[in-house]
Design an enzyme around this catalytic site. Sequence first.
Site, mmCIF file in Angstrom:
data_model
loop_
_atom_site.group_PDB
_atom_site.id
_atom_site.type_symbol
_atom_site.label_atom_id
_atom_site.label_comp_id
_atom_site.label_asym_id
_atom_site.label_seq_id
_atom_site.Cartn_x
_atom_site.Cartn_y
_atom_site.Cartn_z
ATOM 1 N N GLY A 1 -12.447 -4.324 1.236
ATOM 2 C CA GLY A 1 -13.824 -3.871 1.436
ATOM 3 C C GLY A 1 -14.259 -2.875 0.369
ATOM 4 O O GLY A 1 -15.374 -2.945 -0.150
ATOM 5 N N ARG B 1 0.823 -1.214 0.000
ATOM 6 C CA ARG B 1 0.000 0.000 0.000
ATOM 7 C C ARG B 1 0.855 1.262 0.000
ATOM 8 O O ARG B 1 0.438 2.281 -0.544
ATOM 9 C CB ARG B 1 -0.943 0.004 1.203
ATOM 10 N N LYS C 1 -17.826 -16.120 3.788
ATOM 11 C CA LYS C 1 -19.193 -15.764 4.188
ATOM 12 C C LYS C 1 -20.099 -15.363 3.024
ATOM 13 O O LYS C 1 -19.807 -14.426 2.299
ATOM 14 C CB LYS C 1 -19.140 -14.619 5.200
ATOM 15 N N GLY D 1 -7.689 -7.985 -0.202
ATOM 16 C CA GLY D 1 -7.940 -8.937 0.884
ATOM 17 C C GLY D 1 -7.234 -10.254 0.697
ATOM 18 O O GLY D 1 -6.075 -10.314 0.293
#
Length: 394
Positions: free
Chosen positions: A374, A37, A198, A351
């Site tokens: 996200g 990053r 999920k 992620g």
Amino acid sequence: MNKKSIRDIQDLNGKRVFVRVDFNVPLENGAITDDTRIRETLPTIKYLIERGAKIILASHLGRPKGQVVEELRLTPVAVRLSELLGKPVAKVDEAIGEAAKAAVAKLGNGDVLLLENVRFYEGEEKNDPELAKAFAELADLYVNDAFGAAHRAHASTEGIAHYLPAVSGLLMEKELDVLGKALHNPERPFTAIIGGAKVKDKIAVIENLLNIADNLILGGGLAYTFLKAQGYEIGKSLCDDSKLDLARSFIAKAKERGVNFLLPVDIVVTDEFSANANTKVVASNEIPADLEGIDIGPKTRELYADVIAKSKLVVWNGPMGVFEIEPFSHGTRAVAQACAETSAYTVVGGGDSAAAAEKFKLADRMDHISTGGGASLEFMEGKALPGVVALNDK
Ligand SMILES: Nc1ncnc2c1ncn2[C@@H]1O[C@H](COP(=O)(O)OP(=O)(O)O)[C@@H](O)[C@H]1O
Ligand SMILES: O=C(OP(=O)(O)O)[C@H](O)COP(=O)(O)O
């Protein structure tokens, strides 16, 4: 993109520029374990240095919840950034107020200053206008380069944009361009691969992709809800029973729209969540009641790799199995390998998929790895990102 970027600003010489970056990097015992990053923001920082701007960098790190947490100071990040830039980076232990103002006043043209973690202030996550104004007082121009935090409406990502001319940085622009092209004008066949644990977190993404993709590939823990929805026994595999009807409706929708909806045809099952566990491969409609599905099987790997090879654009988000544990990593590795080998343009949502691509040493063979997990998910859901909406229109 219909938002202004720093490339639309004519004279940057001597201007104080507040640049919101996402330096939320992983730390272990105070050391940065992945500086991606930081490296990804270098083009924006160098662009501003070359044009003689006074660069004021701001970021969050972790989730200190409005308190000063010593381990979450940005000091190690300033050290790393200085190494990468090959020039000094000043660091101040505040992000607003007299100390911050004094540090800004000392900046010469082309100098770089890193402010303290903006989440040490309660107002940051509340998007408090007073904090936003205090940030704005430090500068003449606001640049948002923090794609990874663009889905947050916080004082340094959204609020500040109301008090200064506000434009995107080069990383933000690149992320929005690549992901935007994928969603709004994809080269076809367009294949989307969605995995991870999920169902709940990815429902909106799957739903949106059903309108856009030619091939929608599912894997990982979330696939079992879809297998169960088709009436299969899934044993002890992950399942969200509250989403079975929705899963059925997605399968029907895919048929209606002519989307090739791919679920695993075989599964690696195990009796134990460990590297020494016994595993075997079963057909996806024959998972034994006492075992857990943990990865996609070899036939599925081949099937998915074949679709990826024949695509023009591939977007991948989420692992195909528990890739952190070697015996369960083959499905994710196969998808990463297929993404590396295909001639399609490949985009990896941040992620865990980015971590997997790194782990398999295939990251540099992807066309674009997003710096936002996200944020890229919300973007793929078709949601507007507050940190982008707040920027000035072209
Ligand atoms: N079959 C599975 N059963 C349980 N967990 C799984 C399975 N497949 C993948 N996972 C786990 O899912 C996690 C990633 O899930 P998630 O957070 O939804 O993905 P991402 O971070 O890519 O958005 C990984 O840690 C992986 O171990
Ligand atoms: O690391 C981040 O999120 P991500 O892992 O979903 O990309 C961003 O810096 C946002 O951090 P947050 O989820 O604490 O707001």
